[in-house]
Each structure stands twice: as structure tokens, then as C-alpha cells.
Design an enzyme around this catalytic site. Structure first.
Site, short mmCIF file in Angstrom:
data_model
loop_
_atom_site.label_atom_id
_atom_site.label_comp_id
_atom_site.label_asym_id
_atom_site.label_seq_id
_atom_site.Cartn_x
_atom_site.Cartn_y
_atom_site.Cartn_z
N ASP A 97 63.33 47.33 29.78
CA ASP A 97 63.01 45.91 29.23
C ASP A 97 61.84 45.73 28.46
OD1 ASP A 97 65.10 45.06 30.78
OD2 ASP A 97 64.15 44.60 32.66
N HIS B 53 67.06 49.74 33.73
CA HIS B 53 66.57 49.53 32.11
C HIS B 53 64.95 49.62 32.12
CE1 HIS B 53 70.64 47.73 32.88
NE2 HIS B 53 70.99 48.29 31.67
N GLU C 10 69.16 39.26 38.60
CA GLU C 10 70.58 39.89 37.79
C GLU C 10 71.62 40.02 39.00
OE1 GLU C 10 70.90 40.09 34.93
OE2 GLU C 10 69.12 40.26 33.88
N ASP D 122 65.19 44.45 39.97
CA ASP D 122 66.69 44.07 39.31
C ASP D 122 67.42 44.91 40.24
OD1 ASP D 122 68.78 44.23 37.69
OD2 ASP D 122 67.65 43.79 35.69
N HIS E 65 66.79 38.61 34.04
CA HIS E 65 65.46 39.20 34.04
C HIS E 65 64.44 38.55 33.43
CE1 HIS E 65 63.58 43.16 35.57
NE2 HIS E 65 62.92 42.24 35.81
N ASP F 153 64.17 49.11 37.87
CA ASP F 153 65.40 48.80 37.16
C ASP F 153 65.79 49.96 36.53
OD1 ASP F 153 66.65 47.17 35.13
OD2 ASP F 153 65.24 45.91 34.90
N ASP G 108 70.60 45.66 39.24
CA ASP G 108 71.34 46.99 38.69
C ASP G 108 70.41 48.29 38.86
OD1 ASP G 108 69.51 47.15 36.53
OD2 ASP G 108 70.69 45.81 35.34
N HIS H 166 66.55 39.00 28.38
CA HIS H 166 66.47 39.92 29.73
C HIS H 166 66.33 41.32 29.49
CE1 HIS H 166 70.96 41.18 30.30
NE2 HIS H 166 70.75 41.49 29.22
#
Length: 301
Positions: free
Chosen positions: A129, A127, A273, A228, A103, A125, A230, A142
Site C-alpha cells: 500500500d 500488499h 477489505e 487487511d 483500505h 497485509d 487479505d 486502496h
């Protein structure tokens, strides 16, 4: 007819597990061109940026003045070149679709997309980030691209990392479920539009995505979508380096991308990712191609 220019950025500098640098190849092999053709768009493949292997480089060669950020010199080089490719694509009237890689490549995508325009960003995402070298628990870049693009902390006045036309009030994070405490404090202090999986459970993916896109698109020239893989539940997308249980479902992800298309504001996008060494039968890469197609107009009817 819309033309989408595919730009591969096969980097794993920002991740803590090797293999994500093979993501662009896996996504192409997963049928990206065919999926985009099914969406009614033309494609032009610009190939991959040249990215030296991480094993050949010193992760601490250009350490930040405070904190830690691995492979910062190499990440800066890739992101400068990716930013130039994205900006050139937009200047040619095409839509840039960057393929990661980890990322950290979003730093380049955002900088290029926001070079000559005001943009918003929707961050799909698990997360946030929003770590910086001073707050990161790992030193992996990332987990920092949004902070870098917005010039937060040690990234202030870092020309290669900053996205000049991106304002915090036009950033929306969707599907959060793994956020470090410094990131949570930053979200609260800066007033970012942030939606957790609990918000999606309570309100539904349609309402949350529509609100996020409304925030991102208010008063700007277009929006950047950072996807992303994930963001999805690991049952749907197993081939990612930092899986977190409890993500969106296959159908919720498609619904969100269809809503992205309906806003008619998509300016640039990245898929990141995808790690084929962790995947099952290239399932995650194939899903990435489907979601990109949905964001660019593909429908059942």
C-alpha cells in the site's frame, strides 16, 4: 474497563470491485459486539459515516496533478470525517476501531490517531500500500494509504492525507507477498521494516510480529494496527477483493493479534477489505471479529 468505539466507514471508492462497502454491516452481523464483550471490553457503536454511492460520483472529478487516483475527492471527504471521529474517540479516552470498507479508510484512521500524538503503525497485509498516483498500475487508492499517510510523492503536504505524528522508522509491514516494483524500491530506499511471508515461514509468526511491534512502538505514544483481511490465506478468508495465495493461517493470525495485545500499546485499529459479496457464509467477517477480539485481550484461558 477499556471502551472500544466502533466507527463504520462503508466505502468502496478505493477498490476495484464493488461490495466492500457492505463490510461494516457484515462485521457487525458476524458478532463483533459479542466477541469484544468476550475480550472484556465495553463497546460503543458510533454507527456508519454517510458515504454516497460510488455509482453516483465521477471517479475523475478531482484528478491529481500527476498520475491517477480514482474518487480522490470522495476519499478525501470520508477520510477527513473519519479522522475527526478517531481523534474525538481518543480524546474521550476510548479506543477507536474503524470498520471498512476498502483500505483507503486507513488514511483517515492514521491521520486521526496521529493528530495529537506520536504513533507507530503495523500493517498486516499482503500488499505494501505504498503506491502513489504516479506509480499505481490501477489508480485505486486502496493501494496508496500508507504512502498518503507518510506524505510520499504526490501526497507530500496534502493535509487531509498526512499523519503528522507517524514517522517512517515506526512503520512495520508484516506478511507481504504482492508488492509492485516501485513499492519494493521505496521499501529498500526508505529502510522500512518489512517482513514477507518467507520471513514468517523462516522465523515464525511470533518472532516476526514481536520484532515488528518493537519497531512500531519505539519512542511513541501508541501504535495503530491496520488489519487487511487479505493478509490471511484465501482458504481462511475468502471474502476479499484482492486475494493472494500463500497468506497466514487462521492460527498464525490469532497468534499475531494476541501478541499485539501483550504489548499493551494499541491505540487505534481498523479492519478492512471484507467483501461479503465474495464471502462464504460470512466467514471472513466472522474471522475479522475474532481477530479484533484477540488484539483486545480475548484468550482461551
Amino acid at each position: 474497563m477499556t471502551t472500544v468505539r466502533i466507527i463504520g466507514a462503508p466505502t468502496d471508492y478505493g477498490a476495484n470491485r464493488r461490495g466492500v462497502d457492505m463490510g461494516p454491516s457484515a462485521i457487525r452481523y458476524g458478532g463483533l459486539a459479542d466477541q469484544l464483550a468476550g475480550a472484556g471490553v465495553e463497546t460503543a457503536d458510533a454507527g456508519d459515516l454517510h458515504v454516497p454511492r460510488a455509482e453516483e460520483r465521477d471517479p475523475d472529478a478531482d484528478a491529481p496533478s500527476e498520475g491517477k487516483a480514482k474518487f480522490l475527492r470522495e476519499t478525501a471527504d470520508v477520510c477527513r470525517r473519519l479522522g475527526d471521529e478517531v481523534a474525538a474517540t481518543l480524546a474521550d479516552g476510548e479506543v477507536p476501531l474503524a470498520l471498512g470498507g476498502d483500505h483507503s479508510i486507513a488514511i483517515g484512521s492514521l491521520a486521526g490517531s496521529a493528530r495529537d500524538a506520536d504513533i507507530g503503525a503495523v500493517w498486516f497485509d499482503a500488499h505494501a500500500d505504498l503506491n502513489t498516483p504516479a506509480t499505481t498500475p490501477s489508480g485505486n487508492v486502496h493501494g496508496m494509504p500508507l504512502a498518503a499517510a507518510l506524505g510520499i510523492g504526490e501526497f507530500a503536504d496534502t493535509e487531509w492525507a498526512n499523519a503528522p505524528g507517524l514517522s517512517p522508522e515506526n512503520v512495520a509491514l508484516v506478511g507481504l507477498r504482492s508488492v509492485d516494483e516501485p513499492e519494493a524500491e521505496l521499501i529498500r530506499d526508505r529502510g522500512f521494516a518489512a517482513y514477507t511471508m518467507s520471513d514468517i515461514d523462516e522465523r515464525g509468526i511470533t518472532a516476526v510480529t514481536e520484532e515488528a511491534l518493537s519497531v512500531a512502538s519505539a519512542g511513541v505514544d501508541g501504535i495503530h494496527v491496520s488489519l487487511d483481511l487479505d493478509w490471511l490465506d484465501p482458504n481462511a478468508a475468502p471474502g476479499v477483493g484482492t486475494p493472494v495465495r500463500g497468506g497466514v493461517t487462521y492460527r498464525e493470525a490469532h497468534s499475531a493479534m494476541e501478541i499485539v495485545d501483550e504489548t499493551d500499546a494499541l491505540r487505534s485499529m481498523e479492519l478492512v477489505e471484507v467483501n461479503p459479496t465474495l464471502d462464504q457464509h460470512n466467514e471472513t467477517a466472522e474471522l475479522a471479529t475474532e481477530l479484533a477480539a484477540s488484539a483486545l485481550g480475548k484468550r482461551v484461558l
